[in-house]
Motif scaffolding. Sequence first.
Motif, PDB file in Angstrom:
ATOM      1  N   ASP A   1       0.852  -1.190   0.000  1.00  0.00           N
ATOM      2  CA  ASP A   1       0.000   0.000   0.000  1.00  0.00           C
ATOM      3  C   ASP A   1       0.890   1.243   0.000  1.00  0.00           C
TER       4      ASP A   1
ATOM      5  N   VAL B   1       0.137   4.449  -0.102  1.00  0.00           N
ATOM      6  CA  VAL B   1      -0.262   5.549   0.791  1.00  0.00           C
ATOM      7  C   VAL B   1       0.143   5.237   2.232  1.00  0.00           C
TER       8      VAL B   1
ATOM      9  N   PHE C   1       3.730   6.018   2.374  1.00  0.00           N
ATOM     10  CA  PHE C   1       3.910   7.470   2.354  1.00  0.00           C
ATOM     11  C   PHE C   1       3.628   8.073   3.726  1.00  0.00           C
TER      12      PHE C   1
ATOM     13  N   ARG D   1       3.466  18.658  -2.560  1.00  0.00           N
ATOM     14  CA  ARG D   1       2.819  18.004  -3.694  1.00  0.00           C
ATOM     15  C   ARG D   1       2.816  16.495  -3.478  1.00  0.00           C
ATOM     16  N   VAL D   2       1.628  15.912  -3.574  1.00  0.00           N
ATOM     17  CA  VAL D   2       1.460  14.465  -3.395  1.00  0.00           C
ATOM     18  C   VAL D   2       0.497  13.982  -4.471  1.00  0.00           C
ATOM     19  N   VAL D   3       0.920  13.006  -5.270  1.00  0.00           N
ATOM     20  CA  VAL D   3       0.043  12.444  -6.293  1.00  0.00           C
ATOM     21  C   VAL D   3      -0.104  10.946  -6.036  1.00  0.00           C
ATOM     22  N   VAL D   4      -1.359  10.514  -5.864  1.00  0.00           N
ATOM     23  CA  VAL D   4      -1.661   9.117  -5.572  1.00  0.00           C
ATOM     24  C   VAL D   4      -2.271   8.478  -6.818  1.00  0.00           C
TER      25      VAL D   4
ATOM     26  N   PRO E   1      -3.982   4.563  -8.274  1.00  0.00           N
ATOM     27  CA  PRO E   1      -4.931   5.200  -9.183  1.00  0.00           C
ATOM     28  C   PRO E   1      -5.854   6.204  -8.485  1.00  0.00           C
ATOM     29  N   ASN E   2      -5.714   6.406  -7.206  1.00  0.00           N
ATOM     30  CA  ASN E   2      -6.496   7.403  -6.449  1.00  0.00           C
ATOM     31  C   ASN E   2      -7.995   7.108  -6.469  1.00  0.00           C
ATOM     32  N   ALA E   3      -8.339   5.842  -6.293  1.00  0.00           N
ATOM     33  CA  ALA E   3      -9.742   5.419  -6.245  1.00  0.00           C
ATOM     34  C   ALA E   3     -10.029   4.909  -4.827  1.00  0.00           C
TER      35      ALA E   3
ATOM     36  N   VAL F   1      -6.542  -0.454  -3.228  1.00  0.00           N
ATOM     37  CA  VAL F   1      -5.292  -0.263  -2.487  1.00  0.00           C
ATOM     38  C   VAL F   1      -4.338   0.502  -3.405  1.00  0.00           C
ATOM     39  N   PRO F   2      -3.847   1.673  -2.958  1.00  0.00           N
ATOM     40  CA  PRO F   2      -3.090   2.547  -3.870  1.00  0.00           C
ATOM     41  C   PRO F   2      -1.732   1.978  -4.245  1.00  0.00           C
TER      42      PRO F   2
END
Lengths: 418, 418
Positions: free
Chosen positions: A240, A242, A245, A268-271, A273-275, A279-280
Motif C-alpha cells: 500500500d 499511501v 507514504f 505536492r502528493v500524487v496518488v 490510481p487514487n480510487a 489499495v493505492p
Amino acid sequence: MALPRISADRLWQRLMALGEDGALPGGGVNRQALSAEEILAWRRLIDWGAGAGLKPSTDFAGNLFLTLEGSAPQLAPVVAGSHIDSQPTGGLFDGAFGTLAALEAATAIAEAGLTPERSIVVVAWMNEEGSRFAPGMMGSELFAGLRPAEEVMAVRDADGVSVGEALKAVHDAFPRIARRPTGFPVHAYVEPHIEQADRLESEGAVIGVVSGIQGKKTYEIRLTGREAHAGTEPMARRQDAVKAFAGIAARMHEAMAGDPLVKFTIGRVVVEPNAPSVVPARVTFRIDLRHPDNAALEVFGARIEEIAKAGAGACGVDIRRLVDAPSNGFDTGLRMAIGASADRHGLARLDLLSAAGHDARQMASLTRAAMIFIPCRGGISHHPGEWAEPAHVAAGATVLLDLLMAEAGVSSKQGDER
Amino acid sequence: MALPRISADRLWQRLMALGEDGALPGGGVNRQALSAEEILAWRRLIDWGAGAGLKPSTDFAGNLFLTLEGSAPQLAPVVAGSHIDSQPTGGLFDGAFGTLAALEAATAIAEAGLTPERSIVVVAWMNEEGSRFAPGMMGSELFAGLRPAEEVMAVRDADGVSVGEALKAVHDAFPRIARRPTGFPVHAYVEPHIEQADRLESEGAVIGVVSGIQGKKTYEIRLTGREAHAGTEPMARRQDAVKAFAGIAARMHEAMAGDPLVKFTIGRVVVEPNAPSVVPARVTFRIDLRHPDNAALEVFGARIEEIAKAGAGACGVDIRRLVDAPSNGFDTGLRMAIGASADRHGLARLDLLSAAGHDARQMASLTRAAMIFIPCRGGISHHPGEWAEPAHVAAGATVLLDLLMAEAGVSSKQGDER
C-alpha cells in the motif's frame, strides 16, 4: 535637467493592473508559467515598456527583456527585475513587484531624458515558481547555463504539456519581438522582491539588504506498491503506497522538529490510481528542504533519504534529487550601495538572509548580484492574502533606481553635463 | 424440446469483447460509470440481448435492464446480473462476468424455445465501483430506495460533472429504449461474481455459496490548514495539511495492525494547492474500512474518528460518513439451491462470506437475494491482471441458469408440457 524620480502612483496602478491577468475570484492570482494568463501579462509589460522607449526581446529560454539602450551598448548591460509567473493561488506582489519596480526605475530614467552609459535591461524570468513545471527558476538557470536545455524543455505539466511546447505558444503569440542569445554578459543584477517573511515588519524596517539565499534541496520520491481490492486483499499481503507514504512523511516531520531554522515541506502528493476502494499502487511526492546553514542542510538531506529508504516497507522507493543548492552570499559592493541608498532616503534598513529562493541565486553565479527586500504583511506569501504597503513598494523602487543609475553610469555622466 | 444449456464459448467471447470498451494499453479496462466507454458497452449488451429477443429498458437511476418476457408478466420478475463499470485500472471480470452470465442464462432459455412464467430481467447496475462518482452502488441503492435521488444526482466527478449530467448523456445516447420505474417488485435476485479473494482457489472449489457480505464503513475526511511559502514560513506557525494527514494516516494504520480480519484502505488523497513550494492548505482523503464482525467494525470505526480528531494539530478537521453498512446474510433457500446445483454438476463448492461489497447487498434489503462466486486467480482484482478460468466462468453461468429456471418457473412449466 531633473533628476529621475519614480512615480509611486504609476507603479502601484501597474501592480494592481497586472493582478488582473489570472485574477482569482476571491483575490490573488493564478498566473502560472507560460500560461495564457502570462501571455496577457507579457503584453502589458511590452506595452508599458514601449511607452518609455524600452525595446522588447526574448531568448530561447522564454525570458522577457525590455531594454533601455545605453550610449555604449557594446558594454555589458545592467539587468534588474524578477518574474511574473505565480503559484496556483498566489498573490499580487511575489515577482510582480520586482519586475515592475525595475520597469518603473528604467522608465523614470528615460522620462528624465537621460541616457545611461550601459544599457539597462528589465527582465521577467521564465518559470520562477516551479508549480506548473517543476522545479522552478528555469529561465535564470538556462540563462546562467546551470541546467541542460534539453532537460528543461522536456519537463511536462500535469496535462502532459512540455515546457518546449508551452514556450512555443508564448513565442508564437509575440512573433515580432527580437530574439537574443540566452546568457549574454551582465555587468550587475539587482532583484527587488517582497520579503515573504516578517522580519522587516516586526523590526520596523522598510528595506532589507539581502546578504544571501538560504540553501535548498528538493526531492521527488516515488513509492511503488501494487493495486488490489480494498475489501478483499489481506492487509499482510498488501503493498500500500499511501500507507508507506504516511509512515515516511510522519517520520520526516518528526525528524525536522527541534531546529527552528529548518524549513521542511511536502507540498505536492500524487496518488495513483487514487480510487477510494483500490489499495493505492503509487505515491509520488515532492520535498522542499531549506536551511541557512549548509552543514545542517546536508545533515537533514541525508536524514530524509535514510527515512525514505527505511520506511518504504513492502513498496519500492525511488529518490530523485531535483535541486541541491547551498546557501550563497550576494555582492558586498552592491549590498553596501543598497544600504547607503536606504540611509540617504531615510528608510530604516535591515541586513537579512533570504529564506526563499530567487532567480538572483542563479545570477550570482554569473555576475555581481544583489536583492532589495521590502516588507510583506504578516510574512504571508504564496497566498491570495499577500500584501505590501504602497509606500514600501515605492521605497524599494527608489533604492533600485539609485543602484541602476550608479551601475549603468547615469548619475556620473549626467553629473558632468550639469 | 432440449433443456437449455449455456454456451461457454459465446460467454467467454463476449467477456473478451466487452473488455475492448475502455481497454487499457497494457491490459485491463478503464470503463468508469456513465463514461463514453460504458455507453459503448451498453450498446453491445443491448445488441446481444436483442439477438435473443430480450427487450432493453432503463430507469431514472441509469440501470440497464434486458428482459426476457415471461408468460405471466404481471408477476414480479426474477432479476440477475451485476455491473459493467470498472475501476480506473480494472480487470475484465469484475461485474462483467455476472452481467454476461445472466445474459447467457437468459439467452440459453430463449434459444431453447422456452418461456418462463415470470419474466427474467438481466441487469447492469449504475456505478457499482464508485471510483468516478463516490461512493458506489448508486444504481442499486436508488433501486432499493436506500439513498435520496437528489443526493446521488448531485455527486460530482473530479472534472465537476454531476451524476445527473453524466446520466443524461447516457440516456441521450439511447433515446428509443423504454423507461421503467425505479424499484419495481422483484421475486428474487441472483448475482454471479468473481470472488476477488483466493479462498476458492486455495481450497480447490469452483462455486462459492456466498453467506453474506462483510460490513463496510467509508469516510471522507478533510483537513484544512493554510497556504504559506515553503521557504519562509516558520515551522511553528504552519498549518500544514499534509503533515496532519501523514500523522493521522500513520496512526490509523498502526491502530489496524493485529486483527487479521480488518481491511483498512486510504485509496484516495487529494492535496491542494498541490504545489511543491507551497505549504499545503487542504487534504481530502477517503477511508474504506471493512470487517465481517459488526461489533469489531463499530470499534474500528470509532477509533478512526478519534484518531482523525486528535491528530489534526493546527488544522481543522471535518469527518463525513459516506457508507455505514453492517454485515448482511443472504437468503437461505437460494443458498441451498446454489449448493444443490453445484453438487448436481459435480462442481466443488464452498460457503464463504464476501469481503467485497456488491449490489446484492442492496437487493437483499428488498427481496430474496444471493450470490454465486467463482475463483479469480491469486485473488487479484481491481487490477488489469484480474483473471478467471473459462471453465469457472461457464460453471458460474450454469449454476445461475439452474436458479433462474427454478425461480422463474421454466423447468416446472416445461415439465408439464413434456
